[in-house]
Design an enzyme around this catalytic site. Structure first.
Site, PDB file in Angstrom:
ATOM      1  N   VAL A 166       0.833  -1.203   0.000  1.00 29.47           N
ATOM      2  CA  VAL A 166       0.000   0.000   0.000  1.00 29.47           C
ATOM      3  C   VAL A 166       0.868   1.253   0.000  1.00 29.47           C
ATOM      4  O   VAL A 166       1.722   1.421   0.874  1.00 29.47           O
ATOM      5  CB  VAL A 166      -0.919   0.026   1.253  1.00 29.47           C
ATOM      6  CG1 VAL A 166      -1.826   1.256   1.204  1.00 29.47           C
ATOM      7  CG2 VAL A 166      -1.731  -1.236   1.347  1.00 29.47           C
ATOM      8  N   ASP A 167       0.650   2.129  -0.995  1.00 26.30           N
ATOM      9  CA  ASP A 167       1.351   3.420  -1.027  1.00 26.30           C
ATOM     10  C   ASP A 167       2.841   3.235  -0.779  1.00 26.30           C
ATOM     11  O   ASP A 167       3.467   4.009  -0.045  1.00 26.30           O
ATOM     12  CB  ASP A 167       0.773   4.368   0.030  1.00 26.30           C
ATOM     13  CG  ASP A 167      -0.734   4.500  -0.050  1.00 26.30           C
ATOM     14  OD1 ASP A 167      -1.288   4.363  -1.146  1.00 26.30           O
ATOM     15  OD2 ASP A 167      -1.362   4.744   1.004  1.00 26.30           O
ATOM     16  N   PHE A 168       3.438   2.222  -1.388  1.00 22.85           N
ATOM     17  CA  PHE A 168       4.800   1.870  -0.988  1.00 22.85           C
ATOM     18  C   PHE A 168       5.875   2.751  -1.590  1.00 22.85           C
ATOM     19  O   PHE A 168       7.050   2.604  -1.266  1.00 22.85           O
ATOM     20  CB  PHE A 168       5.083   0.380  -1.198  1.00 22.85           C
ATOM     21  CG  PHE A 168       5.024  -0.153  -2.609  1.00 22.85           C
ATOM     22  CD1 PHE A 168       6.159  -0.258  -3.375  1.00 22.85           C
ATOM     23  CD2 PHE A 168       3.827  -0.603  -3.130  1.00 22.85           C
ATOM     24  CE1 PHE A 168       6.121  -0.791  -4.659  1.00 22.85           C
ATOM     25  CE2 PHE A 168       3.769  -1.148  -4.410  1.00 22.85           C
ATOM     26  CZ  PHE A 168       4.919  -1.236  -5.182  1.00 22.85           C
TER      27      PHE A 168
END
Length: 330
Positions: A176-178
């Site tokens: 996620v949103d890395f």
């Protein structure tokens, strides 16, 4: 300086070598070479003009996470979790694996592998491993989304006027949103690998980027000739290219190859239609752009042509990155 477990080394830990250098003037370039091994430590670097180079297979590993409790029983928060923190400028990080092994899930939350609060920095032949929020590219936004909260985390000593970062031949993985933050960051021939996002026992949609580009900044994230891959357990059409952490997010994929894990819509507005009027999201140099454009979110761009505006020279405004890793600033 040389770091490793051999008797010939100057230091046994990376942080010890960094601390020794930070007691010296930072105007002159310095180098830390690291011998093969796994270094279980959190590394904070405030110094500028520094090269951090791995020899063989070098891995820096730590497992701090946002919902970890401090000595007062409070959650430490996202920005206290990085395995590697960089706070200076004119930096090179080469041939190093940097991992946050805390894992994922509601009891873990965010866990940074790299907190890149730095300018004029090159990551070359590195692997960044994590799940949610693997790589944060500073600066922080002016304020948190919730007025009652605060960013906290690693103390910031230097406020750069600009944050310009180059990632060459790197592998960056997460859920996620890395890849998130406000820097002008250029990813060149990198593998951007999505892992399966599992929360509360169920597979959830995932997001590669979450830019928070300042409104006045011309460029945010540019991925050039990158490869968007996924682990075997990532479902088809379950990963979005990006969603805006702040309303003026800018992200471009140029001449990139994408796998079937990318959702046909491509982009997400983070539950706020107003973001659609202010973000700048696009894919350029796409062979099947005519077909793909009909599927992608209508407020984003998808074109066959790429143009010169996405070249490294244009994005960085005349700053040259010397091929040997030595930085030349025009």
């Amino acid at each position: 300086m040389l770091v490793g477990q051999e008797s010939l080394c100057d230091f046994a830990t990376i942080q010890a070598a960094v601390d020794a250098l930070e007691r010296l003037p930072s105007e002159e370039p310095a180098e830390i070479h690291i011998l093969s091994g796994v270094y279980e430590e959190s590394v904070r670097i405030y110094r500028s003009n520094l090269s951090l180079v791995g020899i063989g297979q070098v891995e820096i590993v730590m497992n701090r996470y946002a919902r970890e409790r401090d000595e007062h029983g409070n959650e430490i928060g996202t920005f206290a979790t990085p395995t590697l923190f960089l706070g200076g400028s004119r930096l090179l990080v080469e041939n190093i694996i940097i991992a946050n092994t805390a894992g994922q899930g509601e009891k873990i939350g965010q866990a940074l592998a790299v907190y890149a609060h730095c300018d004029l920095t090159v990551f070359r032949n590195c692997t960044l491993k994590g799940h949610q929020d693997t790589l944060f590219t500073g600066p922080l936004p002016p304020s948190p989304k919730r007025p009652t909260s605060k960013f906290g985390g690693v103390p910031l000593r230097e406020r750069h006027a600009r944050f310009r970062q180059l990632y060459q031949n790197c592998r960056i993985e997460g859920t996620v949103d890395f890849i998130f933050g406000g820097a002008t960051a250029y990813f060149e021939q990198c593998e951007i690998r999505s892992l399966c996002r599992v929360e509360e026992g169920a597979v959830r949609p995932a997001y590669i980027t979450a830019a928070s580009t300042p409104q006045e900044q011309a460029y945010g994230y540019v991925f050039r000739d990158c490869y968007l891959t996924a682990a075997e357990d990532v479902p088809e059409a379950s990963v979005y290219l990006g969603r805006p952490w702040r309303e003026f997010a800018k992200t471009a994929f140029v001449h990139c190859r994408t796998g079937g894990h990318i959702h046909p819509v491509g982009w997400d507005n983070w539950n706020n239609p107003a973001n659609e009027r202010t973000v700048r999201y696009g894919e350029y140099g796409v062979k099947n752009a005519a077909e793909l454009k009909g599927q992608r979110a209508p407020w984003t761009e998808c074109t066959v042509e790429a143009g010169d505006m996405w070249s490294k020279e244009q994005v960085f405004g005349g700053i040259s990155f010397f091929e040997t890793g030595k930085l030349i600033f025009d």
